[in-house]
Design a protein around this motif. Structure first.
Motif, PDB file in Angstrom:
ATOM      1  N   VAL A 142       1.166  -1.246   0.507  1.00 60.89           N
ATOM      2  CA  VAL A 142       0.024   0.252  -0.205  1.00 60.89           C
ATOM      3  C   VAL A 142       0.909   1.329   0.133  1.00 60.89           C
ATOM      4  O   VAL A 142       1.715   1.430   0.075  1.00 60.89           O
ATOM      5  CB  VAL A 142      -1.108   0.117   1.082  1.00 60.89           C
ATOM      6  N   ARG A 143       0.843   2.248  -0.160  1.00 63.34           N
ATOM      7  CA  ARG A 143       1.041   3.279  -0.778  1.00 63.34           C
ATOM      8  C   ARG A 143       0.945   3.960  -0.209  1.00 63.34           C
ATOM      9  O   ARG A 143      -0.045   4.876  -0.594  1.00 63.34           O
ATOM     10  CB  ARG A 143       1.301   4.142  -2.567  1.00 63.34           C
ATOM     11  N   ASN A 144       1.514   5.112   0.570  1.00 65.32           N
ATOM     12  CA  ASN A 144       1.216   5.856   2.152  1.00 65.32           C
ATOM     13  C   ASN A 144       1.302   6.885   1.193  1.00 65.32           C
ATOM     14  O   ASN A 144       2.334   7.231  -0.040  1.00 65.32           O
ATOM     15  CB  ASN A 144       1.929   6.044   2.882  1.00 65.32           C
ATOM     16  N   VAL A 145       0.830   8.337   1.248  1.00 66.18           N
ATOM     17  CA  VAL A 145       1.215   9.761   0.967  1.00 66.18           C
ATOM     18  C   VAL A 145       2.361  10.079   1.169  1.00 66.18           C
ATOM     19  O   VAL A 145       3.249   9.695   2.178  1.00 66.18           O
ATOM     20  CB  VAL A 145       0.189  11.025   0.873  1.00 66.18           C
ATOM     21  N   GLY A 146       3.363  11.287   0.687  1.00 63.16           N
ATOM     22  CA  GLY A 146       4.693  11.859   1.076  1.00 63.16           C
ATOM     23  C   GLY A 146       4.931  12.348   2.133  1.00 63.16           C
ATOM     24  O   GLY A 146       3.580  12.318   2.215  1.00 63.16           O
ATOM     25  N   ILE A 147       5.774  13.014   2.751  1.00 61.36           N
ATOM     26  CA  ILE A 147       6.246  13.556   4.114  1.00 61.36           C
ATOM     27  C   ILE A 147       5.306  15.355   3.630  1.00 61.36           C
ATOM     28  O   ILE A 147       5.629  15.674   4.394  1.00 61.36           O
ATOM     29  CB  ILE A 147       7.315  13.480   4.469  1.00 61.36           C
ATOM     30  N   HIS A 148       5.442  15.410   2.687  1.00 60.09           N
ATOM     31  CA  HIS A 148       5.088  17.297   2.194  1.00 60.09           C
ATOM     32  C   HIS A 148       3.551  17.462   2.540  1.00 60.09           C
ATOM     33  O   HIS A 148       3.004  18.338   2.699  1.00 60.09           O
ATOM     34  CB  HIS A 148       5.340  17.461   1.432  1.00 60.09           C
ATOM     35  N   LEU A 149       2.589  16.725   2.743  1.00 57.37           N
ATOM     36  CA  LEU A 149       1.561  16.712   2.643  1.00 57.37           C
ATOM     37  C   LEU A 149       0.974  17.037   4.508  1.00 57.37           C
ATOM     38  O   LEU A 149       0.962  15.959   4.971  1.00 57.37           O
ATOM     39  CB  LEU A 149       0.479  15.906   2.191  1.00 57.37           C
ATOM     40  N   TYR A 150      -0.398  17.430   4.098  1.00 57.05           N
ATOM     41  CA  TYR A 150      -0.975  17.743   5.426  1.00 57.05           C
ATOM     42  C   TYR A 150      -2.346  17.307   4.942  1.00 57.05           C
ATOM     43  O   TYR A 150      -2.928  17.105   4.192  1.00 57.05           O
ATOM     44  CB  TYR A 150      -0.875  19.265   6.592  1.00 57.05           C
ATOM     45  N   THR A 151      -3.260  17.289   6.869  1.00 61.11           N
ATOM     46  CA  THR A 151      -4.799  16.531   5.961  1.00 61.11           C
ATOM     47  C   THR A 151      -5.509  17.329   7.619  1.00 61.11           C
ATOM     48  O   THR A 151      -4.832  17.426   8.760  1.00 61.11           O
ATOM     49  CB  THR A 151      -4.500  15.142   5.795  1.00 61.11           C
ATOM     50  N   ASP A 152      -6.858  17.031   7.192  1.00 61.21           N
ATOM     51  CA  ASP A 152      -7.542  18.207   8.539  1.00 61.21           C
ATOM     52  C   ASP A 152      -8.625  16.810   8.372  1.00 61.21           C
ATOM     53  O   ASP A 152      -9.132  17.022  10.032  1.00 61.21           O
ATOM     54  CB  ASP A 152      -7.755  19.509   7.631  1.00 61.21           C
ATOM     55  N   ALA A 153      -7.997  15.918   8.306  1.00 65.14           N
ATOM     56  CA  ALA A 153      -9.048  14.377   8.683  1.00 65.14           C
ATOM     57  C   ALA A 153      -9.112  14.264  10.525  1.00 65.14           C
ATOM     58  O   ALA A 153      -9.976  13.821  10.652  1.00 65.14           O
ATOM     59  CB  ALA A 153      -8.891  13.532   7.394  1.00 65.14           C
TER      60      ALA A 153
END
Length: 537
Positions: A142-153
């Motif tokens: 499973v591919r996760n997102v990169g470390i540069h992204l943030y989320t408000d989930a």
């Protein structure tokens, strides 16, 4: 031995040239299955002389089943448009369903209705009479997102967004724990491992940070140390140069490396954005840096004994004959896995691994590997500048053709990402040839156009590029006319203030400001805006 049908003269008995490649069989109501094994891949011959197809074959063979896509990457990143908590929950729900073995999908076409489920295992009898079972499904990473992204989930106690990669690692590992506990009817990992692919890592420090993060997740979830294995995507310049150190930083976890030439090209353009105007995309691929990047990845991966050494995507999703001709270069380069855009493509690409003994090829590459890779590295670091090319100028028609191709492709992809929430799809190019488009291909297009704008005195003016966006909007509208009739697609021509058009233009206008040339932040902003518009309608 396989006994053929009687002819007018005699019954012909035929044996295998290499009997050791016969590894099993199965008798069923609808005929006989013969299992062969070549270069560690299985082939099933299905024999039924009463079948309409079997009747036409002299040995009664009705079908040939190839083992393909032994591993598949489920995606939380480039292949999906997940911009908020609702979208993320859908992504996680799918992965959780696969790990539990409960995922289904209903397909309706006219009055026909079909429910898709995970394939069952396949059972055979070995030549010695023992039971033999092969998995009916790919082993999944499973591919996760990169470390540069943030989320408000999920937010912090003081209402701040969190790194999205933290959330991906925790939730995807938690879902995969179902597999480790045997909660489903199928097993994904024979080694009681969880496999997470991490994209967009820049050098060994970021790899080490990912390893540290996985260790934290293991402690929280009560998993043994090093249960979570890591796939490193070599798609950023700093990782390419320091790949040996990256593998060392994850030496107890790394199972997979690959070249991602699409993202790597986008990063190459962005890294040298201010150095000068870049070559058109087709000519960039012919520059020495790209071949040396591919060679360097294979050298280091094989030298360090990484289980999977992979190569990049075939983007012409409908051009299978061309793929069958061209993609054999990947196993010939020592790679034992590669990206393909569809299940049929995976089956056809499996033929290449029957044609090439990759294990032997890897030994040959290792024995011929230069004692030092300094020359390979120096060539890999030469940016694909127009001024350094043999022909350091572009004819006006070459500029216009490239401009039309890039802009049309951007609008075709962004209109679906922003307007419909489709992260990866077949998008017709300007010649109406379907191409696999995702964030990596978008990164190349937006970065090259942004580069040309930074050096407009050499190539093209901002006004000319913006005019091309307006012209190509009408072309893309025509290609999506059927979706427009059903309300799925919002036409862009004449609606240049719509979120789809504005997102595409912003990606070019601000290309030089985007960290590493990444496109997600712009796309997510306009996708959320589109969702608000749809909700208010």
């Amino acid at each position: 031995m396989v006994r053929g049908r009687n002819t007018a003269q005699k019954t012909v008995t035929i044996g295998l040239r290499h009997p050791s490649k016969f590894v099993g069989y199965d008798h069923a109501d609808d005929g006989l299955s013969i299992l062969l094994k070549n270069h560690n891949l299985h082939i099933e011959l299905q024999v039924d002389g009463d079948d309409p197809i079997g009747k036409t074959h002299h040995a009664g063979i009705k079908d040939v089943l190839l083992e393909a896509a032994l591993t598949t990457i489920m995606d939380c990143e480039d292949a999906v448009s997940a911009v908020d908590a609702h979208d993320k929950a859908r992504v996680y729900r799918t992965w959780n369903g696969v790990m539990k073995g409960t995922l289904t999908e209903t397909i309706e076409k006219g009055e026909d209705r079909k429910i898709l489920r995970l394939n069952e295992d396949r059972h055979y009898i070995s030549p010695t009479g023992k039971n033999l079972t092969l998995p009916g499904r790919s082993m999944l990473l499973v591919r996760n997102v990169g470390i540069h992204l943030y989320t408000d989930a999920v937010k912090t106690a003081d209402n701040q967004e969190i790194p999205e990669g933290f959330l991906d690692a925790m939730v995807t590992a938690l879902a995969a724990k179902h597999d480790l506990l045997g909660n489903g009817k199928h097993r994904n990992s024979k080694e009681n491992s969880i496999y997470i692919v991490k994209p967009k890592l820049h050098g060994p420090e970021e790899v080490a940070a990912t390893v540290e993060q996985f260790g934290y997740v293991e402690r929280v979830l009560g998993l043994k140390e090093n249960t979570i294995k890591l796939g490193i995507m070599d798609e950023e310049r700093r990782t390419s140069v320091n790949l040996d150190q990256c593998i060392y930083a994850a030496r107890n976890r790394v199972v997979f490396i690959n070249t991602g030439f699409l993202d790597r090209t986008g990063d190459e353009i962005h890294t040298s954005m201010q150095a000068g105007a870049m070559l058109p995309t087709a000519r960039i691929r012919g520059q020495p840096w790209l071949k040396n990047y591919e060679d360097h990845n294979a050298y280091i991966g094989l030298k360090r004994g990484v289980a999977q050494v992979g190569k990049g995507m075939w983007v012409k999703s409908d051009e299978m004959a061309e793929m069958l001709e061209a993609k054999i270069v990947h196993p010939l380069s020592g790679a034992n896995t590669a990206w393909v855009p569809s299940p049929p493509a995976a089956v056809l690409h499996a033929l290449h691994y029957h044609m090439v003994n990759v294990a032997q090829k890897q030994k040959e590459i290792l024995s011929a590997m230069p004692s030092t890779l300094d020359d390979v590295l120096s060539k890999m670091l030469v940016p694909p500048l127009l001024s350094a090319a043999a022909n350091g100028s572009l004819a006006p028609e070459e500029v216009q053709n490239e401009l039309n191709n890039l802009v049309q492709g951007m609008l075709g992809y962004v209109s679906r990402w922003v307007g419909q929430g489709i992260g990866c799809s077949k998008v017709p190019d300007i010649q109406n040839i379907s191409l696999m488009e995702d964030l990596a291909t978008l990164r190349i297009k937006s970065q090259l156009l942004g580069n040309w704008l930074r050096h407009e005195d050499q190539i093209v003016s901002e006004t000319t590029v913006h005019d091309a966006f307006k012209r190509m909007a009408e072309v893309v509208d025509g290609q999506n006319a059927e979706d427009a009739k059903s309300g799925k697609y919002a036409p862009m021509y004449g609606n240049f203030d719509g979120p789809e058009f504005k997102a595409a233009w912003a990606l070019v206008k601000n290309a030089h400001k985007a960290p590493n040339g990444y496109t997600e932040r712009t796309l997510r902003y306009y996708r959320r805006l589109k969702k608000e518009i749809l909700a208010a309608a």
